[in-house]
Design an enzyme around this catalytic site. Sequence first.
Site, short mmCIF file in Angstrom:
data_model
loop_
_atom_site.label_atom_id
_atom_site.label_comp_id
_atom_site.label_asym_id
_atom_site.label_seq_id
_atom_site.Cartn_x
_atom_site.Cartn_y
_atom_site.Cartn_z
N GLY A 16 77.21 20.90 61.96
CA GLY A 16 78.05 19.82 61.79
C GLY A 16 77.29 18.78 61.11
O GLY A 16 76.15 18.89 60.79
N CYS A 36 68.48 18.93 63.77
CA CYS A 36 69.40 18.08 63.09
C CYS A 36 69.35 18.13 61.30
O CYS A 36 68.11 18.42 61.00
CB CYS A 36 69.08 16.90 63.27
N LEU A 37 70.46 18.14 60.52
CA LEU A 37 69.97 18.21 59.25
C LEU A 37 69.48 17.14 58.75
O LEU A 37 68.80 17.27 57.63
CB LEU A 37 71.52 18.27 58.47
N HIS A 73 75.52 10.51 66.37
CA HIS A 73 75.14 10.09 64.83
C HIS A 73 76.22 8.70 64.75
O HIS A 73 75.51 7.79 64.04
CB HIS A 73 75.82 11.11 63.85
N HIS A 98 76.80 15.76 69.52
CA HIS A 98 75.40 15.36 68.58
C HIS A 98 76.22 14.63 67.45
O HIS A 98 75.68 13.51 66.96
CB HIS A 98 75.07 16.72 68.10
N GLU A 99 77.32 15.02 66.86
CA GLU A 99 78.00 14.24 65.73
C GLU A 99 78.46 12.90 66.05
O GLU A 99 78.24 11.97 65.37
CB GLU A 99 79.08 15.27 65.19
N GLN A 140 75.41 10.51 57.75
CA GLN A 140 74.28 11.48 57.04
C GLN A 140 74.51 11.58 55.70
O GLN A 140 73.49 12.15 54.96
CB GLN A 140 74.45 12.82 57.83
ZN LIG Z 1 72.21 15.66 63.17
#
Ligand SMILES: [Zn+2]
Length: 178
Positions: free
Chosen positions: A46, A88-89, A134, A130-131, A51
């Site tokens: 995701g 998380c990226l 964000h 999770h997204e 981000q």
């Molecule tokens: Zn993340």
Amino acid sequence: MSLRPIHLLGSPVLREPSAPVPEVTDEVRRLVDDMFETMDGAEGVGLAANQIGMAIRVAVVDAEGSRIAMINPTIAEASGKAREEEGCLSIPDVYGEVTRPERIILEATDQHGAPYRLEAAGLLARAIQHEIDHLDGILFLDRLSPMKRRLLVAKYRREHKEGDSLLREVARPSGRTP
Ligand SMILES: [Zn+2]
């Protein structure tokens, strides 16, 4: 389409609450294309628009066979409880167990401007939540116990020194199956 650098922990845009998208324009569609490509390149499940530095309510998810764009997403219903490891990226190499509702009903608009409702469980439900976090400026670290969070942030700080770039370049995907 183009790959966008991913903002890392410490970049202020990750803490900004994102603004609703008034209309799904060609510009929004291009952003969604770039986000899918960037997520694939980073091998994530995701990615949220902030981000990649844009604080607007757009996110993409690819999990358990569902590849979806979410514009102005909301959780209409949530039930159950599940505890699983998340990463998380924007926080590379850091993982922690997060408790979240196990099943959700998502309401969002897709990249063609069509509203939809989606029932999700398991990894898909987790990635969606999770997204959406964000988009509200929330990171999975915020959902850990204060002690666990301190430990993980200290680990991250050891590996990512102050003064390091807060942008992570993403390589083009090499041959991921569609
Ligand atoms: Zn993340």
